[in-house]
Scaffold this motif. Sequence first.
Motif, mmCIF file in Angstrom:
data_model
loop_
_atom_site.group_PDB
_atom_site.id
_atom_site.type_symbol
_atom_site.label_atom_id
_atom_site.label_comp_id
_atom_site.label_asym_id
_atom_site.label_seq_id
_atom_site.Cartn_x
_atom_site.Cartn_y
_atom_site.Cartn_z
ATOM 1 N N LYS A 54 41.792 10.500 22.004
ATOM 2 C CA LYS A 54 40.766 10.253 23.181
ATOM 3 C C LYS A 54 40.437 10.859 23.916
ATOM 4 N N CYS A 55 40.055 11.626 22.673
ATOM 5 C CA CYS A 55 39.035 12.916 23.072
ATOM 6 C C CYS A 55 37.952 11.809 22.812
ATOM 7 N N PRO A 56 36.826 12.542 23.680
ATOM 8 C CA PRO A 56 35.313 12.418 23.507
ATOM 9 C C PRO A 56 34.934 12.292 22.188
ATOM 10 N N PRO A 57 33.362 11.092 21.442
ATOM 11 C CA PRO A 57 33.463 11.772 20.167
ATOM 12 C C PRO A 57 32.928 12.629 19.847
ATOM 13 N N ASP A 58 33.274 12.851 18.136
ATOM 14 C CA ASP A 58 33.807 14.432 17.908
ATOM 15 C C ASP A 58 32.108 14.574 17.077
ATOM 16 N N GLU A 59 31.754 14.890 17.950
ATOM 17 C CA GLU A 59 29.853 15.061 18.103
ATOM 18 C C GLU A 59 29.868 16.334 18.957
ATOM 19 N N GLY A 60 28.684 16.733 18.240
ATOM 20 C CA GLY A 60 27.961 18.251 19.313
ATOM 21 C C GLY A 60 28.348 19.451 18.413
ATOM 22 N N ILE A 61 28.667 20.411 19.983
ATOM 23 C CA ILE A 61 29.508 21.729 19.473
ATOM 24 C C ILE A 61 30.429 21.634 20.852
ATOM 25 N N GLU A 62 31.733 22.569 20.298
ATOM 26 C CA GLU A 62 32.583 22.575 21.213
ATOM 27 C C GLU A 62 33.010 23.982 21.004
ATOM 28 N N ILE A 63 33.434 24.402 21.620
ATOM 29 C CA ILE A 63 34.319 26.128 22.022
ATOM 30 C C ILE A 63 35.459 25.996 23.230
ATOM 31 N N ALA A 64 36.791 26.094 22.653
ATOM 32 C CA ALA A 64 38.121 25.304 23.226
ATOM 33 C C ALA A 64 38.670 26.806 24.099
ATOM 34 N N PHE A 65 39.314 27.225 25.299
ATOM 35 C CA PHE A 65 39.546 28.180 25.358
ATOM 36 C C PHE A 65 40.956 27.664 26.024
ATOM 37 N N ARG B 143 39.578 18.798 14.582
ATOM 38 C CA ARG B 143 38.285 18.264 15.449
ATOM 39 C C ARG B 143 36.964 18.989 14.314
ATOM 40 N N GLN B 144 35.835 18.293 14.267
ATOM 41 C CA GLN B 144 35.144 19.188 13.915
ATOM 42 C C GLN B 144 33.571 19.330 14.255
ATOM 43 N N ALA B 145 33.753 18.985 15.582
ATOM 44 C CA ALA B 145 33.241 19.661 16.705
ATOM 45 C C ALA B 145 33.497 21.137 16.955
ATOM 46 N N LEU B 146 34.806 21.244 17.067
ATOM 47 C CA LEU B 146 35.365 22.341 17.081
ATOM 48 C C LEU B 146 34.319 23.833 16.433
ATOM 49 N N VAL B 147 34.036 24.713 17.153
ATOM 50 C CA VAL B 147 33.204 26.131 16.374
ATOM 51 C C VAL B 147 33.824 27.203 16.598
ATOM 52 N N GLY B 148 34.654 27.732 18.252
ATOM 53 C CA GLY B 148 35.387 28.042 17.931
ATOM 54 C C GLY B 148 36.477 28.320 18.957
ATOM 55 N N LEU B 149 37.075 29.217 18.798
ATOM 56 C CA LEU B 149 38.596 29.626 20.301
ATOM 57 C C LEU B 149 38.395 30.205 21.038
ATOM 58 N N ILE B 150 38.094 30.531 22.255
ATOM 59 C CA ILE B 150 38.281 31.412 22.738
ATOM 60 C C ILE B 150 40.135 31.529 23.492
ATOM 61 N N LEU C 286 37.846 28.374 12.033
ATOM 62 C CA LEU C 286 37.430 28.801 13.267
ATOM 63 C C LEU C 286 37.292 30.723 13.578
ATOM 64 N N ARG C 287 35.897 30.067 14.037
ATOM 65 C CA ARG C 287 35.970 31.939 14.952
ATOM 66 C C ARG C 287 36.783 32.131 16.348
ATOM 67 N N ILE C 288 37.255 33.292 16.153
ATOM 68 C CA ILE C 288 38.201 33.885 17.383
ATOM 69 C C ILE C 288 37.489 34.371 18.501
ATOM 70 N N HIS C 289 37.788 34.889 19.741
ATOM 71 C CA HIS C 289 37.657 36.004 20.137
ATOM 72 C C HIS C 289 38.374 35.782 21.460
ATOM 73 N N ILE C 290 38.805 36.851 21.330
ATOM 74 C CA ILE C 290 39.992 37.335 22.767
ATOM 75 C C ILE C 290 39.685 38.095 23.797
ATOM 76 N N LEU C 291 39.991 37.288 25.177
ATOM 77 C CA LEU C 291 39.788 37.592 26.702
ATOM 78 C C LEU C 291 41.171 38.573 27.191
ATOM 79 N N LEU C 292 41.262 40.016 26.894
ATOM 80 C CA LEU C 292 42.061 40.141 27.281
ATOM 81 C C LEU C 292 42.239 39.864 29.089
ATOM 82 N N THR C 293 43.035 39.418 29.785
ATOM 83 C CA THR C 293 42.551 39.138 31.134
ATOM 84 C C THR C 293 43.422 40.056 31.540
ATOM 85 N N LYS C 294 43.233 40.681 33.103
ATOM 86 C CA LYS C 294 43.696 40.512 34.394
ATOM 87 C C LYS C 294 43.656 41.698 34.034
#
Length: 199
Positions: free
Chosen positions: A19-30, A105-112, A137-145
């Motif tokens: 039920k996600c939007p069309p799998d196109e373009g570029i997506e970066i997930a958090f 997900r083909q559009a997904l390029v990286g994970l924050i 996936l590319r991975i970048h970690i945010l050490l929050t707070k």
Amino acid sequence: MKNPYAKAYFIQSAPTLAKCPPDEGIEIAFAGRSNAGKSSALNTLTQQKNLARTSKTPGRTQLINFFRVDDELKLVDLPGYGFAKVPLELKKKWQHHLAHYLEARQALVGLILLMDSRHPLTEYDEQMLNMAEAAGLRIHILLTKADKLKPSVATRTLQAVQNALEAGQLEATVQLFSATKRQGIEGLIEILNLWREEA
């Protein structure tokens, strides 16, 4: 620094990959534990108070939420994991949908990946790291707070996480971040811009 992410707007929530939007373009997930400050980070990045809903009850984000930045790029807010007081069956269901999204997900390029800097690399964080790496996936970690730690402690925490990633041979970058102090926003924007250029 110019912030192209300030134009982001909500387009859709989805309970499953189908039920996600069309799998196109570029997506970066958090992604992150339910109390890691994911919604606050997204709101700070986009310079909007309520783009991603924050809640005093961890685990409220149970859907995959999509935000459009422009014709090509979407930011994706994944369900919080590991902390929510929900039935085990529901947790398993979330995990299944998360894994399916990361892998298929083909559009997904990286994970924050967001981790509370006071409690980084929990079992759930490591599971998410492994899933993201397995998906290529590319991975970048945010050490929050990070503002809640003394600067010397924050620096040691950053180094410890970097060392743990190297020891586990995990390809990921990592930085300190504070939504309330806007610490690390420029670094996050640089990573997002880089991933977009490389995609």
